[in-house]
Design a protein around this motif. Sequence first.
Motif, PDB file in Angstrom:
ATOM      1  N   ALA A 250      -1.929  79.315  36.648  1.00 53.56           N
ATOM      2  CA  ALA A 250      -1.253  78.917  37.887  1.00 53.56           C
ATOM      3  C   ALA A 250      -1.107  80.125  38.815  1.00 53.56           C
ATOM      4  CB  ALA A 250       0.106  78.313  37.575  1.00 53.56           C
ATOM      5  N   THR A 251      -0.855  81.292  38.239  1.00 49.60           N
ATOM      6  CA  THR A 251      -0.770  82.505  39.059  1.00 49.60           C
ATOM      7  C   THR A 251      -2.105  82.775  39.735  1.00 49.60           C
ATOM      8  OG1 THR A 251       0.777  83.362  37.439  1.00 49.60           O
ATOM      9  CG2 THR A 251      -0.140  84.932  38.996  1.00 49.60           C
TER      10      THR A 251
ATOM     11  N   ARG B 172      -4.334  80.619  40.439  1.00 45.63           N
ATOM     12  CA  ARG B 172      -4.535  79.564  41.449  1.00 45.63           C
ATOM     13  C   ARG B 172      -3.810  79.933  42.740  1.00 45.63           C
ATOM     14  NH1 ARG B 172      -0.845  74.913  40.023  1.00 45.63           N
ATOM     15  NH2 ARG B 172       0.594  76.411  40.898  1.00 45.63           N
ATOM     16  N   ASP B 173      -2.569  80.412  42.607  1.00 46.27           N
ATOM     17  CA  ASP B 173      -1.793  80.726  43.810  1.00 46.27           C
ATOM     18  C   ASP B 173      -2.296  81.986  44.504  1.00 46.27           C
ATOM     19  OD1 ASP B 173      -0.350  78.507  43.305  1.00 46.27           O
ATOM     20  OD2 ASP B 173       1.321  79.537  42.344  1.00 46.27           O
TER      21      ASP B 173
ATOM     22  N   LEU C  31     -10.259  75.460  43.610  1.00 50.15           N
ATOM     23  CA  LEU C  31     -10.584  74.205  42.933  1.00 50.15           C
ATOM     24  C   LEU C  31     -10.516  74.383  41.417  1.00 50.15           C
ATOM     25  CD1 LEU C  31     -11.641  71.296  43.030  1.00 50.15           C
ATOM     26  CD2 LEU C  31     -13.951  72.222  42.992  1.00 50.15           C
TER      27      LEU C  31
ATOM     28  N   ILE D 277      -7.544  72.899  39.035  1.00 49.29           N
ATOM     29  CA  ILE D 277      -7.741  71.906  37.966  1.00 49.29           C
ATOM     30  C   ILE D 277      -7.187  72.436  36.659  1.00 49.29           C
ATOM     31  CG2 ILE D 277      -9.458  70.676  36.601  1.00 49.29           C
ATOM     32  CD1 ILE D 277     -11.258  70.749  39.111  1.00 49.29           C
TER      33      ILE D 277
ATOM     34  N   ALA E  29      -4.987  74.743  36.043  1.00 48.78           N
ATOM     35  CA  ALA E  29      -3.550  75.024  35.971  1.00 48.78           C
ATOM     36  C   ALA E  29      -2.730  73.738  35.884  1.00 48.78           C
ATOM     37  CB  ALA E  29      -3.106  75.842  37.168  1.00 48.78           C
ATOM     38  N   VAL E  30      -3.389  72.589  35.915  1.00 49.99           N
ATOM     39  CA  VAL E  30      -2.795  71.258  35.758  1.00 49.99           C
ATOM     40  C   VAL E  30      -1.481  71.045  36.518  1.00 49.99           C
ATOM     41  CG1 VAL E  30      -3.953  70.742  33.584  1.00 49.99           C
ATOM     42  CG2 VAL E  30      -1.742  71.853  33.517  1.00 49.99           C
ATOM     43  N   GLY E  31      -1.336  71.703  37.657  1.00 51.12           N
ATOM     44  CA  GLY E  31      -0.162  71.432  38.489  1.00 51.12           C
ATOM     45  C   GLY E  31       1.113  72.130  38.043  1.00 51.12           C
ATOM     46  N   TRP E  32       0.976  73.294  37.443  1.00 46.44           N
ATOM     47  CA  TRP E  32       2.148  74.055  36.990  1.00 46.44           C
ATOM     48  C   TRP E  32       2.874  74.662  38.186  1.00 46.44           C
ATOM     49  CZ3 TRP E  32       4.852  74.753  32.657  1.00 46.44           C
ATOM     50  CH2 TRP E  32       5.709  75.842  32.581  1.00 46.44           C
ATOM     51  N   THR E  33       4.215  74.591  38.177  1.00 46.19           N
ATOM     52  CA  THR E  33       4.972  75.167  39.285  1.00 46.19           C
ATOM     53  C   THR E  33       5.877  76.313  38.857  1.00 46.19           C
ATOM     54  OG1 THR E  33       6.679  73.521  38.899  1.00 46.19           O
ATOM     55  CG2 THR E  33       5.060  73.030  40.616  1.00 46.19           C
TER      56      THR E  33
ATOM     57  N   LEU F 124       1.991  67.226  34.119  1.00 46.42           N
ATOM     58  CA  LEU F 124       0.886  68.171  34.151  1.00 46.42           C
ATOM     59  C   LEU F 124      -0.400  67.458  33.774  1.00 46.42           C
ATOM     60  CD1 LEU F 124       2.478  71.181  32.253  1.00 46.42           C
ATOM     61  CD2 LEU F 124       2.367  70.832  34.699  1.00 46.42           C
ATOM     62  N   ALA F 125      -1.396  67.568  34.627  1.00 46.50           N
ATOM     63  CA  ALA F 125      -2.722  67.026  34.334  1.00 46.50           C
ATOM     64  C   ALA F 125      -3.684  67.617  35.343  1.00 46.50           C
ATOM     65  CB  ALA F 125      -2.714  65.496  34.424  1.00 46.50           C
ATOM     66  N   PRO F 126      -4.953  67.660  35.010  1.00 47.23           N
ATOM     67  CA  PRO F 126      -5.917  68.109  36.003  1.00 47.23           C
ATOM     68  C   PRO F 126      -5.840  67.227  37.249  1.00 47.23           C
ATOM     69  CG  PRO F 126      -6.951  67.938  33.858  1.00 47.23           C
ATOM     70  CD  PRO F 126      -5.590  67.363  33.723  1.00 47.23           C
ATOM     71  N   PHE F 127      -5.976  67.851  38.411  1.00 50.71           N
ATOM     72  CA  PHE F 127      -5.936  67.168  39.713  1.00 50.71           C
ATOM     73  C   PHE F 127      -4.542  66.692  40.111  1.00 50.71           C
ATOM     74  CE2 PHE F 127     -10.377  66.722  38.391  1.00 50.71           C
ATOM     75  CZ  PHE F 127     -10.983  67.352  39.462  1.00 50.71           C
ATOM     76  N   VAL F 128      -3.533  67.075  39.328  1.00 46.27           N
ATOM     77  CA  VAL F 128      -2.172  66.811  39.787  1.00 46.27           C
ATOM     78  C   VAL F 128      -1.811  67.895  40.790  1.00 46.27           C
ATOM     79  CG1 VAL F 128       0.238  67.079  39.107  1.00 46.27           C
ATOM     80  CG2 VAL F 128      -1.229  65.519  37.862  1.00 46.27           C
TER      81      VAL F 128
ATOM     82  N   HIS G 264       4.576  73.462  46.904  1.00 52.45           N
ATOM     83  CA  HIS G 264       5.094  74.760  46.490  1.00 52.45           C
ATOM     84  C   HIS G 264       6.093  75.270  47.505  1.00 52.45           C
ATOM     85  CE1 HIS G 264       2.587  76.608  43.188  1.00 52.45           C
ATOM     86  NE2 HIS G 264       2.396  75.307  43.149  1.00 52.45           N
TER      87      HIS G 264
ATOM     88  N   THR H 105       4.906  82.341  41.260  1.00 55.44           N
ATOM     89  CA  THR H 105       4.155  82.526  40.012  1.00 55.44           C
ATOM     90  C   THR H 105       3.726  83.976  39.851  1.00 55.44           C
ATOM     91  OG1 THR H 105       2.167  81.844  41.171  1.00 55.44           O
ATOM     92  CG2 THR H 105       3.262  80.177  39.847  1.00 55.44           C
TER      93      THR H 105
ATOM     94  N   TYR I  66      -6.759  71.483  44.934  1.00 53.58           N
ATOM     95  CA  TYR I  66      -6.088  72.643  45.513  1.00 53.58           C
ATOM     96  C   TYR I  66      -6.932  73.332  46.573  1.00 53.58           C
ATOM     97  CZ  TYR I  66      -1.832  72.526  42.847  1.00 53.58           C
ATOM     98  OH  TYR I  66      -0.606  72.159  42.363  1.00 53.58           O
ATOM     99  N   ASP I  67      -8.208  72.979  46.669  1.00 54.47           N
ATOM    100  CA  ASP I  67      -9.010  73.589  47.724  1.00 54.47           C
ATOM    101  C   ASP I  67      -8.988  72.747  48.993  1.00 54.47           C
ATOM    102  OD1 ASP I  67     -10.381  71.595  46.390  1.00 54.47           O
ATOM    103  OD2 ASP I  67     -12.340  72.410  46.939  1.00 54.47           O
TER     104      ASP I  67
END
Lengths: 484, 196
Positions: free
Chosen positions: A189-190, A192-193, A202, A206, A208-212, B122-126, B130, B136, B181-182
């Motif tokens: 996730a880091t 990704r950000d 992309l 994917i 990082a499965v949406g970790w916040t 948590l899942a891909p494409f979720v 922010h 992070t 995310y892109d």
Amino acid sequence: MSLLRYESQVRPPLVVGDKDYHQVTEDVCRPVEARPTKLWWIGFIISVLLLCFGIFSVYREVTYGVGQWNLNRTNGWGWDITNFVWWIGIGHAGTLISAILLLFRQGWRTGVNRAAEAMTIFAVMCAGQFPIWHMGRVWDAFFVLPYPNTRGPLWPNFNSALLWDVFAISTYFTVSVLFWYSGLIPDVATLRDRAKKKWRKLFYGITAVGWTGSTKHWQRLEALALVLAGLSTPLVLSVHTIVSFDFATSVVPGWHTTIFPPYFVAGAVFSGFAMVQTLLLVTRKVLNLEEYITIEHIDVMNKIILLTGSIVGIAYLTELFVAWYSANPYENFAFWDTRANLNSPYGWAYYCMMSCNVLFPQIFWIRKMRRNLLVTFFMSVIVNIGMWFERFVIIVTSVHRDYLPSAWGPYYSPTIWEVGFYLGTFGLFFTCYFLFVKFFPVVAFAEIKHILKKSGESYKNNMAELEHESMEDFANIHGHDHGA
Amino acid sequence: MAVKKFITGCFDDEAVLFPAVKQVRRKGYKIHDIFTPFPIHGLDKAMGLRDTSLHVAGFIYGITGTATALGFITWALTYDWPINFGGKPFFSLPAWIPITFELTVLFSAVGMVWTFCWLCQLAPFVKKDHFNPRSTDDLFVMALECTDKTSEAESISFLQSLGAKDVQVQHKETEWWWGRYDKDRKVFEQKDEKVH
């Protein structure tokens, strides 16, 4: 600050240098975000070439049958199962570091656990190849699974150690992947950000499965890690125990030994740590991570190598003693006339094993040697050669001369395709490892940040003055009550 | 799908964060969440979150695995197709312990990870909104939920007095949605000012 933050000055720092949280992120993410170096490409290409050779060797074996290997009437397993046990043993160090050391609250595991766990996964992948391709008719491999079939249904034999192996190794692989990946999510996730390029956003988006980083999520992740560690600990012990059952439940002299489970587990940890050393000594140098994978880490792991190597040594001596003490001629023949006898066909392998596994690691009693990178690297390779010979000795010497001299097989040595298959798994292992170090952070930096203020060098220095404060003052000034 | 208004403040030191959490809660603010780059022990307690019962789920999955393995092997080897192995009993429990153990661990681990992903979405494409990308990396980002009664100016100065930096008012989506995310495209319409 929490009281738990305090750590004695006696313990050397686990993160060297003046670091803050952001610096940790930068240091670990740099090799992932930079373009691959020339060295990386060279290593990667060699690995892929080895892998191709392995694939070709397996292709020969599948097309023409197991006859492509030099197995004979009494040597049914040869190099194949030797390599299987060797790889599966190597995997054990990763789980030991990530699970058992987590339960023991060993702070130093944070620097090395990510790479070691990745090593576990790749080693188990390599190990799994051997029993599968050894089946010969590999297209029927799914027969080992208990699925409703038209043959009865005929179920696999749940009383067989070989079937236990199927369950043990597939469970081990699955749990290791889950454990590794769940720990990887926050670090990805880091990445990704931080990502600037489209494909990075992309890809890491994917993975990082949406970790916040929500507090509740961290709380759950920590609970998950703890329980997975609690599950993995008996699991890792069970895996090599069950592998040793493949031998110990038989009635072959040399295999039929009750000390096999603990002896195999110790040997697995021994060879696994040696492989961790081999990998990390190179990784820390190439990726400039010497401040995170410090000389302390290497020292501690060398101590474990010394300990487990000595346990293995005691097991060897115990085997010899029990063979003599049992007064069983077959046992005596297996251990004294075949293995420990330098004039027997495989005597050289036995003494190779003894010196590599028991004799040479004794050098690590000396602190200076434990902290010498060149000696450590050399020894880590020696140990893995020794541990390969241990499995070879067990598997080949015990069966190459059957009870009746008329059934003694010819001297077994591998064909090029057996060797090629083994080299191919090196290719698979290192291809995976190179891709891993390129695309994922090698050090679990969220965990490093967690211990930074406790074990980081600059923070430890700040704490030196606290050592002189009385307990009560210390608690009053620096403690907080967690909001209870 | 609900876009809400938040006041966010960034902290760079746990030693400042902990007393701040205490003060904020004492004042009666609702902490939506605190986003941290690594787990901070005790923060969940300080925020008043209850303990997770994920391990209970793990236990239940585990005994399911035990029951599945024992039940199935017993059925297969004693009822469906009993095979005589050297005169040993059909119900040979000791020989089944390895597989029973492995399946216990397997069910428990897979089940727990699945539950963890389910609970944390948590899942891909979720995709989720922010508050600060540096949460992070090196910042602890506290998000306070605004209600009708919340005074923006007061809350901002209060957070600043507690040591928070970069205090802002933000409108953020609290739920997750499918996305990449892109790409910034959202599946719902952004309603900025009207929503509280």
